[in-house]
Design an enzyme around this catalytic site. Structure first.
Site, PDB file in Angstrom:
ATOM      1  CE1 TYR A 162      31.703  39.037  49.804  1.00 24.21           C
ATOM      2  CE2 TYR A 162      30.392  37.032  49.918  1.00 24.21           C
ATOM      3  CZ  TYR A 162      31.107  37.956  49.183  1.00 24.21           C
ATOM      4  OH  TYR A 162      31.220  37.796  47.821  1.00 24.21           O
ATOM      5  CE  LYS A 171      28.981  41.103  46.492  1.00 29.80           C
ATOM      6  NZ  LYS A 171      29.854  41.903  45.587  1.00 29.80           N
TER       7      LYS A 171
HETATM    8  N1  NAP Z   1      35.019  34.564  44.811  1.00 33.07           N
HETATM    9  C1  NAP Z   1      33.831  33.994  44.970  1.00 33.07           C
HETATM   10  O1  NAP Z   1      33.729  32.813  45.299  1.00 33.07           O
HETATM   11  C2  NAP Z   1      32.586  34.787  44.727  1.00 33.07           C
HETATM   12  C3  NAP Z   1      31.345  34.163  44.933  1.00 33.07           C
HETATM   13  C4  NAP Z   1      30.184  34.900  44.708  1.00 33.07           C
HETATM   14  C5  NAP Z   1      30.255  36.206  44.288  1.00 33.07           C
HETATM   15  N2  NAP Z   1      31.461  36.789  44.106  1.00 33.07           N
HETATM   16  C6  NAP Z   1      31.482  38.191  43.696  1.00 33.07           C
HETATM   17  O2  NAP Z   1      32.125  38.276  42.428  1.00 33.07           O
HETATM   18  C7  NAP Z   1      32.815  39.519  42.322  1.00 33.07           C
HETATM   19  C8  NAP Z   1      34.252  39.277  41.920  1.00 33.07           C
HETATM   20  O3  NAP Z   1      34.854  38.442  42.902  1.00 33.07           O
HETATM   21  P1  NAP Z   1      36.347  37.890  42.745  1.00 33.07           P
HETATM   22  O4  NAP Z   1      36.343  36.474  43.168  1.00 33.07           O
HETATM   23  O5  NAP Z   1      36.906  38.277  41.437  1.00 33.07           O
HETATM   24  O6  NAP Z   1      37.042  38.751  43.902  1.00 33.07           O
HETATM   25  P2  NAP Z   1      38.597  39.029  44.134  1.00 33.07           P
HETATM   26  O7  NAP Z   1      39.428  38.052  43.387  1.00 33.07           O
HETATM   27  O8  NAP Z   1      38.753  39.187  45.601  1.00 33.07           O
HETATM   28  O9  NAP Z   1      38.793  40.441  43.411  1.00 33.07           O
HETATM   29  C9  NAP Z   1      38.273  41.618  43.925  1.00 33.07           C
HETATM   30  C10 NAP Z   1      39.170  42.748  43.447  1.00 33.07           C
HETATM   31  O10 NAP Z   1      38.631  43.965  43.958  1.00 33.07           O
HETATM   32  C11 NAP Z   1      39.721  44.696  44.489  1.00 33.07           C
HETATM   33  N3  NAP Z   1      39.268  45.628  45.514  1.00 33.07           N
HETATM   34  C12 NAP Z   1      38.962  45.374  46.802  1.00 33.07           C
HETATM   35  N4  NAP Z   1      38.657  46.515  47.437  1.00 33.07           N
HETATM   36  C13 NAP Z   1      38.776  47.506  46.525  1.00 33.07           C
HETATM   37  C14 NAP Z   1      38.607  48.913  46.567  1.00 33.07           C
HETATM   38  N5  NAP Z   1      38.289  49.516  47.713  1.00 33.07           N
HETATM   39  N6  NAP Z   1      38.789  49.620  45.441  1.00 33.07           N
HETATM   40  C15 NAP Z   1      39.156  49.014  44.296  1.00 33.07           C
HETATM   41  N7  NAP Z   1      39.339  47.703  44.182  1.00 33.07           N
HETATM   42  C16 NAP Z   1      39.161  46.959  45.293  1.00 33.07           C
HETATM   43  C17 NAP Z   1      40.631  43.650  45.077  1.00 33.07           C
HETATM   44  O11 NAP Z   1      41.902  44.196  45.339  1.00 33.07           O
HETATM   45  P3  NAP Z   1      42.710  43.648  46.628  1.00 33.07           P
HETATM   46  O12 NAP Z   1      43.055  42.222  46.328  1.00 33.07           O
HETATM   47  O13 NAP Z   1      43.874  44.573  46.685  1.00 33.07           O
HETATM   48  O14 NAP Z   1      41.794  43.763  47.801  1.00 33.07           O
HETATM   49  C18 NAP Z   1      40.609  42.616  43.968  1.00 33.07           C
HETATM   50  O15 NAP Z   1      41.538  42.920  42.954  1.00 33.07           O
HETATM   51  C19 NAP Z   1      32.650  40.204  43.679  1.00 33.07           C
HETATM   52  O16 NAP Z   1      31.568  41.091  43.620  1.00 33.07           O
HETATM   53  C20 NAP Z   1      32.297  39.054  44.615  1.00 33.07           C
HETATM   54  O17 NAP Z   1      31.530  39.501  45.724  1.00 33.07           O
HETATM   55  C21 NAP Z   1      32.624  36.114  44.298  1.00 33.07           C
END
Ligand code: NAP
Length: 320
Positions: free
Chosen positions: A133, A137
């Site tokens: 992962y 990224k």
């Molecule tokens: N969560 C953390 O702790 C964390 C930490 C550091 C950085 N980040 C970064 O912050 C950003 C937002 O994270 P988040 O926590 O909001 O993530 P999240 O809750 O997992 O949301 C990601 C969204 O993207 C959708 N998605 C996945 N694959 C897709 C595709 N092929 N086409 C269109 N949509 C798609 C997912 O849909 P599905 O649910 O249907 O897959 C989900 O609705 C990301 O870039 C993540 O890497 C997150």
């Protein structure tokens, strides 16, 4: 001005729709349409053959990419799909934005770092992801920069909200049914609310749009956006449970036993220390992050108020 939010059903995407409303015409996209979550367009960013043309057809002035493959452990086995969504999609997205002259806002992670440090990490600190992962990224960060499009790149960490899949909700569920929890105490980071991240994104985009065009390139490159302070997962779990009990979300304080990472086997390794230094955010965008405890309080209050609205019952702050 059309603003396209990708991943609008996710933790951050959902908050973005709230934070950016009023700034332009919001198009909220995710893998599938879900009007209950405000998602009005189906757009799969993993469909690399059509992504660029779909974006060009939509012609947004700002593309905010909160879509990602975020299943950290599963990514160890699903390398191809993690790489496609977190890396290769950024090649297409960057190319489309460059052609459109659009601004891209993208999110990356503390997991681009190896985790062997002891003091907060600046944006130029050497990367060294220890998981698939994290590597995907980091490759996405580089693809975006290499595309030559206008962009803001926000590196964040330990994101949670009142909805979605996250540590806070997992702890609340577990504490409600178990007599004791065991949580790792030797991974240190910065719990960050999706709400803060979304509000910060809106401020950064406003500043970008208002600033002189010839100074925009100075805003490129990673910017660390996390809540203030640092804590272990165990310390975070204890704070969640104590505050949740005070707000009546839990009936009692469930004890949390500190364990070491080795006692909780996970498929993907995590950095032991990934506290992000936010001085660039403050110096460049004049944003000072709230302490992580403040973000936690706000999120639990949101949950308590939602419960109150559902049940009609009041809540009072008590000593637990
Ligand atoms: N969560 C953390 O702790 C964390 C930490 C550091 C950085 N980040 C970064 O912050 C950003 C937002 O994270 P988040 O926590 O909001 O993530 P999240 O809750 O997992 O949301 C990601 C969204 O993207 C959708 N998605 C996945 N694959 C897709 C595709 N092929 N086409 C269109 N949509 C798609 C997912 O849909 P599905 O649910 O249907 O897959 C989900 O609705 C990301 O870039 C993540 O890497 C997150």
């Amino acid at each position: 001005m059309r603003i396209l939010i990708l991943g609008a059903a996710g933790q951050v995407g959902f908050e973005l729709v709230r934070s950016l409303s009023g700034m332009g015409e919001i198009v909220a996209a995710d893998r599938i349409v879900d009007t209950s979550l405000g998602v009005d367009l189906a757009l799969d960013i993993g469909d690399l053959a059509t992504l660029k043309s779909r974006l060009i057809e939509l012609a947004p002035a700002v593309i905010i990419n909160a879509a990602a493959y975020t299943a950290v452990d599963l990514a160890e086995d699903e390398t191809e799909i993690a790489n496609r969504i977190n890396h290769l999609a950024l090649v297409e997205l960057g190319a489309a934005a460059r052609q459109l002259g659009a601004l891209v806002v993208h999110y990356s992670t503390d997991y681009v770092f190896a985790g062997g440090d002891q003091s907060p990490l600046r944006e130029d600190h050497a990367t060294g992801p220890v998981s698939v992962y994290g590597a995907s990224k980091l490759a996405g960060e580089r693809a975006l920069a290499d595309s030559g499009c206008a962009h803001l790149l926000l590196r964040t960490a330990w994101v949670y909200a009142a909805r979605g899949k996250n540590f806070l909700l997992t702890m609340l569920r577990a504490a409600a049914v178990r007599d004791e929890l065991s949580v790792v105490d030797d991974q240190i980071g910065c719990p960050t609310t999706a709400r803060f991240l979304a509000d910060t994104t809106a401020s950064m985009v406003r500043r970008w749009l208002a600033g002189p065009a010839d100074q925009r390139a100075a805003l490129h490159g990673p910017c660390h956006v996390v809540c203030g302070g640092q804590v272990s997962w165990c310390g975070f779990a204890r704070a969640i449970i104590e505050q949740a009990c005070e707000l009546g979300l839990l009936p009692r304080v469930t004890p949390v036993r500190a364990i070491r990472t080795g006692e909780y086997p996970a498929k993907a390794p995590r950095p032991a220390y990934s506290v992000l230094d936010t001085r660039r955010l403050t110096a460049t965008f004049e944003i000072t992050p709230p302490a992580w405890r403040t973000g936690l309080r706000q999120t639990l209050l949101e949950l308590a108020q939602a419960r109150q609205a559902l049940t009609g019952a009041g809540f009072e702050v008590k000593r637990c």
